[in-house]
Scaffold this motif. Structure first.
Motif, PDB file in Angstrom:
ATOM      1  N   TRP A   1       2.765  -4.410   4.064  1.00 15.95           N
ATOM      2  CA  TRP A   1       1.758  -3.465   4.562  1.00 15.95           C
ATOM      3  C   TRP A   1       0.377  -4.108   4.683  1.00 15.95           C
TER       4      TRP A   1
ATOM      5  N   PHE B   1      -1.648   4.787   1.743  1.00 21.52           N
ATOM      6  CA  PHE B   1      -1.411   5.247   0.370  1.00 21.52           C
ATOM      7  C   PHE B   1      -0.484   6.471   0.407  1.00 21.52           C
TER       8      PHE B   1
ATOM      9  N   ALA C   1      -5.657   3.086 -12.424  1.00 23.59           N
ATOM     10  CA  ALA C   1      -5.202   4.408 -12.880  1.00 23.59           C
ATOM     11  C   ALA C   1      -4.222   4.983 -11.871  1.00 23.59           C
TER      12      ALA C   1
ATOM     13  N   TYR D   1       3.397  -6.914  -5.635  1.00 24.83           N
ATOM     14  CA  TYR D   1       2.270  -7.845  -5.451  1.00 24.83           C
ATOM     15  C   TYR D   1       2.615  -9.225  -6.005  1.00 24.83           C
TER      16      TYR D   1
ATOM     17  N   LEU E   1       3.805   7.016  -1.217  1.00 24.00           N
ATOM     18  CA  LEU E   1       4.204   7.918  -2.305  1.00 24.00           C
ATOM     19  C   LEU E   1       5.534   8.584  -1.992  1.00 24.00           C
TER      20      LEU E   1
END
Ligand SMILES: C[S@@+](CC[C@H](N)C(=O)[O-])C[C@H]1O[C@@H](n2cnc3c(N)ncnc32)[C@H](O)[C@@H]1O
Length: 195
Positions: free
Chosen positions: A19, A111, A93, A12, A115
């Motif tokens: 994306w 998302f 989190a 970021y 991963l």
């Protein structure tokens, strides 16, 4: 390479966010538009810049929880959400440590594919634990071959069916017809219902 908090925060900060569509994906917007129950408890995991959160909040959905491992997008989102949005519902989190809920609905958008693929079985278990029985996990999954390079990491309809079927009813899992042009033909729209 560890896809941890530092990795995502750095992406970021360096604006390496290929994306990021800058808007809600049309298939997700269409799904949200037909939801009538504004009190649904909705989770947006790995929400990034959170366009869905703004869209939902502006449409009158009240019980939203927005979660990301990186502080950068959450800080940005704080400025863009309506003032009525409770700050404690913006959660910094790790999804895999998040134990709140139960939620009625979880919305997935790039998302899962972010991963490491070895976490996929744990993703399914965590989603299952976060949802109430009958609750829904819905959104978009990529439909291109899984390779060692990523993110994004690909997958297929067959793989998703195998992964999710032990814990979810597959209500919809089909090629999205209203993807943005660069993603046309490579997205599956899905609705999985917790067993
Ligand atoms: C590819 S981006 C997608 C962001 C957003 N959903 C979108 O479509 O624009 C993946 C997001 O997941 C977040 N993320 C990655 N691993 C995570 C984890 N274990 N827990 C929570 N968020 C995570 C990243 O910080 C990043 O914002």
């Amino acid at each position: 390479m560890r896809l941890n908090k530092a990795y995502w925060q750095q992406r970021y900060e360096a604006r390496k966010t290929g994306w990021d569509m800058g808007m809600v994906s049309p298939p997700l917007a269409a799904y949200i538009d037909q939801l009538t129950e504004k009190n649904l408890r909705i989770l947006l995991p790995g929400a990034g810049m959170g366009y869905e959160a703004v869209y939902l909040a502006e449409a009158g959905f009240k019980a939203l929880t927005v979660l990301d491992i990186a502080p950068y997008p959450l800080e940005s989102l704080k400025e863009r959400l309506p003032a009525s949005f409770a700050a404690e519902n913006l959660v910094e989190a790790d999804f895999f440590d998040f134990k709140e809920g139960p939620f009625d609905l979880v919305l997935e958008h790039t998302f899962f594919c972010a991963l490491p693929p070895e976490l996929r079985p744990e993703y399914v278990l965590t989603m299952n634990a976060l949802l109430r029985p009958g609750g829904k996990l819905a959104g978009l999954l990529f439909d291109f071959p899984l390779t060692p390079q990523g993110p994004p990491f690909g997958g297929s309809k067959e793989e998703y069916e195998q992964l999710f079927t032990p814990y979810f009813h597959i209500r919809v899992l089909e090629r999205a017809t209203n993807s943005i042009p660069p993603r046309q033909g490579s997205e599956l729209f899905f609705i999985f219902e917790k067993k």
